[in-house]
Structures are given as C-alpha cells and as structure tokens.
Design a protein around this motif. Structure first.
Motif, short mmCIF file in Angstrom:
data_model
loop_
_atom_site.label_atom_id
_atom_site.label_comp_id
_atom_site.label_asym_id
_atom_site.label_seq_id
_atom_site.Cartn_x
_atom_site.Cartn_y
_atom_site.Cartn_z
N GLY A 182 49.21 34.52 28.55
CA GLY A 182 49.25 34.16 29.97
C GLY A 182 49.45 32.67 30.20
N THR B 125 52.02 31.03 30.79
CA THR B 125 52.94 30.73 31.89
C THR B 125 52.31 31.06 33.24
OG1 THR B 125 53.89 32.93 31.66
CG2 THR B 125 55.02 31.15 30.48
N GLY B 126 51.08 31.56 33.23
CA GLY B 126 50.42 31.93 34.48
C GLY B 126 49.24 31.02 34.79
N ALA B 127 48.40 31.48 35.71
CA ALA B 127 47.33 30.63 36.24
C ALA B 127 46.23 30.37 35.19
CB ALA B 127 46.74 31.28 37.49
N GLN B 128 45.62 31.43 34.69
CA GLN B 128 44.48 31.23 33.78
C GLN B 128 44.92 30.63 32.45
OE1 GLN B 128 41.48 34.18 33.37
NE2 GLN B 128 41.82 35.07 35.39
N THR C 279 54.71 34.52 25.56
CA THR C 279 55.36 34.88 26.82
C THR C 279 56.43 35.94 26.54
OG1 THR C 279 56.77 34.07 28.63
CG2 THR C 279 56.99 32.93 26.53
N ARG C 280 56.73 36.74 27.58
CA ARG C 280 57.83 37.70 27.42
C ARG C 280 59.17 37.01 27.55
NH1 ARG C 280 55.65 41.41 32.07
NH2 ARG C 280 55.15 39.29 32.73
N ASP D 230 54.96 40.57 23.77
CA ASP D 230 54.63 41.45 24.90
C ASP D 230 53.43 42.30 24.51
OD1 ASP D 230 54.66 43.64 26.78
OD2 ASP D 230 56.76 43.20 27.19
N PHE D 231 52.46 42.42 25.43
CA PHE D 231 51.28 43.24 25.12
C PHE D 231 51.67 44.69 24.82
CE2 PHE D 231 48.95 40.25 28.23
CZ PHE D 231 48.60 39.39 27.22
N THR E 141 44.77 39.55 30.61
CA THR E 141 45.72 40.63 30.93
C THR E 141 45.88 40.67 32.44
OG1 THR E 141 43.78 42.08 30.72
CG2 THR E 141 45.34 42.06 28.89
N PHE F 78 46.21 42.81 35.56
CA PHE F 78 46.13 44.09 36.29
C PHE F 78 47.18 44.17 37.39
CE2 PHE F 78 44.69 46.62 39.89
CZ PHE F 78 44.39 47.82 39.28
N HIS G 91 50.53 45.30 36.07
CA HIS G 91 50.62 46.54 35.27
C HIS G 91 49.65 47.63 35.70
CE1 HIS G 91 53.23 44.28 32.58
NE2 HIS G 91 52.31 43.33 32.52
N LYS H 129 38.61 45.97 32.89
CA LYS H 129 38.24 44.80 32.08
C LYS H 129 36.86 45.00 31.44
CE LYS H 129 41.16 41.43 34.48
NZ LYS H 129 41.71 42.27 35.58
N TYR I 13 39.84 32.93 42.99
CA TYR I 13 40.53 31.63 42.93
C TYR I 13 40.58 30.99 44.32
CZ TYR I 13 43.04 33.83 38.86
OH TYR I 13 43.40 34.50 37.72
N ASN J 188 43.80 31.53 46.10
CA ASN J 188 44.10 32.74 46.88
C ASN J 188 44.28 32.41 48.37
OD1 ASN J 188 43.82 34.33 44.59
ND2 ASN J 188 41.70 34.89 45.02
P1 NAP Z 1 49.40 35.21 36.59
O1 NAP Z 1 49.29 33.79 37.03
O2 NAP Z 1 50.03 36.20 37.50
O3 NAP Z 1 50.15 35.24 35.18
C1 NAP Z 1 50.26 36.42 34.46
C2 NAP Z 1 50.48 36.06 33.01
O4 NAP Z 1 50.40 37.24 32.21
C3 NAP Z 1 51.83 35.43 32.76
O5 NAP Z 1 51.66 34.28 31.95
C4 NAP Z 1 52.60 36.52 32.03
O6 NAP Z 1 53.46 35.96 31.05
C5 NAP Z 1 51.49 37.26 31.32
N1 NAP Z 1 51.84 38.66 31.09
C6 NAP Z 1 51.96 39.64 32.02
N2 NAP Z 1 52.32 40.80 31.42
C7 NAP Z 1 52.43 40.55 30.10
C8 NAP Z 1 52.77 41.34 28.98
N3 NAP Z 1 53.10 42.64 29.12
N4 NAP Z 1 52.77 40.77 27.76
C9 NAP Z 1 52.44 39.44 27.61
N5 NAP Z 1 52.11 38.65 28.65
C10 NAP Z 1 52.12 39.19 29.87
O7 NAP Z 1 47.97 35.82 36.22
P2 NAP Z 1 46.50 35.15 36.16
O8 NAP Z 1 46.05 34.98 37.58
O9 NAP Z 1 46.45 34.03 35.24
O10 NAP Z 1 45.67 36.35 35.50
C11 NAP Z 1 45.73 37.63 36.05
C12 NAP Z 1 44.38 38.31 35.93
O11 NAP Z 1 43.39 37.50 36.57
C13 NAP Z 1 44.34 39.66 36.63
O12 NAP Z 1 44.10 40.68 35.70
C14 NAP Z 1 43.20 39.52 37.65
O13 NAP Z 1 42.42 40.69 37.74
C15 NAP Z 1 42.40 38.36 37.08
N6 NAP Z 1 41.58 37.60 38.06
C16 NAP Z 1 42.11 37.17 39.22
C17 NAP Z 1 41.31 36.48 40.14
C18 NAP Z 1 41.86 36.00 41.47
O14 NAP Z 1 41.09 35.53 42.32
N7 NAP Z 1 43.17 36.09 41.71
C19 NAP Z 1 39.98 36.20 39.83
C20 NAP Z 1 39.46 36.63 38.57
C21 NAP Z 1 40.27 37.34 37.71
P3 NAP Z 1 55.09 36.04 31.09
O15 NAP Z 1 55.49 36.50 32.46
O16 NAP Z 1 55.52 34.64 30.76
O17 NAP Z 1 55.42 37.00 30.01
#
Ligand code: NAP
Length: 301
Positions: free
Chosen positions: A11, A13-16, A36-37, A58-59, A79, A81, A84, A131, A153, A156
């Motif tokens: 992840g 490339t994403g937030a966490q 990353t994918r 890829d997961f 991961t 949610f 996926h 989770k 977050y 949000n």
């Molecule tokens: P995000 O910014 O949307 O980024 C998603 C990341 O997951 C990307 O880096 C993506 O990588 C990677 N990814 C997605 N599918 C993948 C796969 N099949 N294989 C490998 N990598 C994959 O997400 P985030 O906010 O960091 O994390 C999401 C999680 O945070 C959710 O499950 C959510 O429940 C949890 N969460 C959210 C909050 C909230 O307030 N929003 C609070 C607590 C927990 P690529 O696209 O580069 O492959």
C-alpha cells in the motif's frame, strides 16, 4: 551491498503505506521496498525517486508476494476493503501466508477493532470484521507480529465527508454518531507510529497500537473546522437507517460502524496518549485543520 535490514511496505502508493514508506525513508535505518500492482503510476515513481525500491506484485498473486518478500526482514501490511470488499480476507490471508513462509521476522498488519467481540455481534461491519478475522488468522501463524488500528482519517473531511451546502444555505457534514467521541488521525502521521514499532520490535510483539491523534465529537470537529476556516460549519447526526439508505457501496457497513463507535467505544484516549508518546509529532485535528484549510475552499460557493 547495504547491511541495512529491508522492510516491505504494501500500500506504499496509498495513504497508510505511503505514510509508512515516507517515514522509513526519512529515518534511513532500513531499506524500503514498496509493493504495487503498477510500477508506472505517478505514486510508484515518486516512491522510487524518494529512494524506495519498487516491486510489482498483487495480493491475488502468491508468486509475486513470495518474490517481493525475498531478502525482507519486516513487513507493513494494509489491505483495501473499499476496492475489493469481501475479497479482502483472501488477500490478507495470501499476504500473511507469504510473510509466514518467508524469512521475514516481523509483520505489522493494519487492522481494526474486533467489532464482533466488543458488540457481541450486534453490528455487521464487514470492513472491520474481515480485518479482525485476519488478526485471528495471523495470531495462528509463526511470524512475530503486531497490529495497528488507524482511527477515522481527518482526510475523510476532504473526500467522503466534506462540508456541504444544506437546505437552509448553511454548511455542514454529518454521520450516525450522535454526539459521542469519534477518534481521528492525520493518516500522513501513521508512519511515525509504525516506524517506532519497526525500530523497537521487541516492545511491540503481540501488541496492538492505536493510530489515534485526536478524540472529538462531531460537534467538536465542526467547531474546530469552523474556527480554522473562519466560517460556520455544522455537524448533524444522521440516523443510522437514513445513512445506510444513501446507496453507495458499503453505506450500510459505514452506518453500522458509526453506530458501533457511538455505543461501544466510549473514548480512545489511552491509545491516543500511547501513540503520541511513540510519535510526538502526531497532529491534533486543530493543527491539521490549520495546515490544510486551503484545501477546503472548493467546497464553498
Ligand atoms: P488507499 O490510499 O486507497 O491505497 C490502497 C493501496 O492498496 C494502494 O497502495 C494499492 O496499491 C494497494 N492495493 C490495493 N489492492 C491491491 C492488491 N490487490 N495487491 C497489492 N496492493 C494493492 O488505501 P488506505 O487508505 O491506505 O488503506 C485502505 C484501508 O484502510 C481499508 O481497508 C480501510 O478499511 C482502512 N481504514 C480506513 C480508514 C479511513 O478513515 N478511511 C480508517 C482506518 C482504516 P496499487 O494501486 O499501487 O497497486
């Protein structure tokens, strides 16, 4: 060759994961490898430019996980949610199995509180439940592990819950939380906490750390926002069934999450204090608002 240990960040490339990668890269104690994918995305290129190795994986593809884990000492797993849905469990399982079968010695998985245990299964909140099930699964494996539970977050408020014009021309946001406390975090800070876990793993083995930077009611979020923006933004309680009927994918899941929080999480102050002791730079909502107020200008006419 560098004698530093290597951490695989998923992840990135994403937030966490992005926050974790940035903190580890700045700290410089570990080599950072991001999964990353799509290694050609702007986010992946920025990670490479910042000094991370970027590997394609890829997961859903176990071989890609096995090869990404070669030479790795520690792993940050998150991961998604919201991309996926129910497949999150299998993806988390694939990652956990691959970590367990590799030479990695420490796995930090980003999870969420066990709603079934806390509410005696009163609320159906799949993005929490899957989770928590993954936590149980990881606990049955051999690899040393910790969990981190990121709060809501602050970001949000720029995406899913921005201030919106109401029928009476005022601006506000709302969710089904009544006026109870909803813990929050600037997600860009998460890496400060996770970095500390990777730096002193033996302190955190088998433990869960809360990613919490503030603990406020909806009204307090709105007041802080109003103060920073110099204009009134209100909070309103949206009844759970009304929120669940909004129709976007996962609306009922989120409606239940807020209702669960309101009923079963009185506060997260202890986790917040621990998180701040691990990373003193953890932002309050007030600080985050003052640094990000310009990003809100587009929401107002
Ligand atoms: P995000 O910014 O949307 O980024 C998603 C990341 O997951 C990307 O880096 C993506 O990588 C990677 N990814 C997605 N599918 C993948 C796969 N099949 N294989 C490998 N990598 C994959 O997400 P985030 O906010 O960091 O994390 C999401 C999680 O945070 C959710 O499950 C959510 O429940 C949890 N969460 C959210 C909050 C909230 O307030 N929003 C609070 C607590 C927990 P690529 O696209 O580069 O492959």
């Amino acid at each position: 060759m560098s004698d530093k240990k290597t951490i695989l960040v998923t992840g990135g490339t994403g937030a966490q994961g992005g926050s974790v990668a940035q903190f580890l890269l700045k700290d410089g104690k570990f080599n950072v490898k991001c999964l990353t994918r799509n290694a050609d995305s702007d986010a992946a290129k920025a990670l490479a430019e910042a000094g991370s190795e970027v590997v394609k994986g890829d997961f859903d593809n176990i071989d890609s996980l096995n090869s990404a884990l070669e030479g790795v000492w520690g792993v940050f797993g998150v991961t998604n949610f919201w991309e996926h849905f129910d497949k999150e469990f299998q993806q988390g399982k694939n990652l956990s199995n691959a970590v367990n079968n590799s030479n990695a010695e420490y796995f930090i998985y980003s999870s969420l509180p066990d709603i079934d245990k806390l509410s005696k299964s009163k609320y159906d909140v799949p993005h929490f439940q899957l989770k928590a099930q993954l936590e149980d699964y990881i606990e049955g494996l051999d690899v040393k592990h910790s969990f981190v539970h990121a709060a809501f977050y602050y970001e949000n408020f720029l995406s899913y819950f921005p201030p919106q014009k109401q029928e009476d021309d005022s601006y506000g946001f709302g969710f089904p939380q009544g006026d109870t406390l909803l813990a929050g975090i600037c997600i860009e800070d998460l890496g400060g906490i996770v970095k500390e876990m990777f730096n002193s793993p033996e302190k955190y083995y088998g433990k869960t750390v809360g990613g919490v930077g503030d603990d406020l009611t909806g009204t307090e979020y709105a007041k802080t926002m109003s103060h920073a923006l110099g204009r009134e933004v209100g909070y309103s309680h949206i009844p759970q069934e009304v929120f669940a009927s909004f129709g976007f994918p996962g609306a009922d899941d989120l409606a239940n999450m807020f209702a669960f929080n309101a009923e079963f999480i009185p506060n997260r102050k202890e986790e917040m204090d621990q998180a701040r002791s691990m990373y003193p730079g953890l932002k309050t909502f007030e600080t985050w608002m003052s640094e990000n107020k310009d990003k809100f200008s587009g929401f107002f006419e």
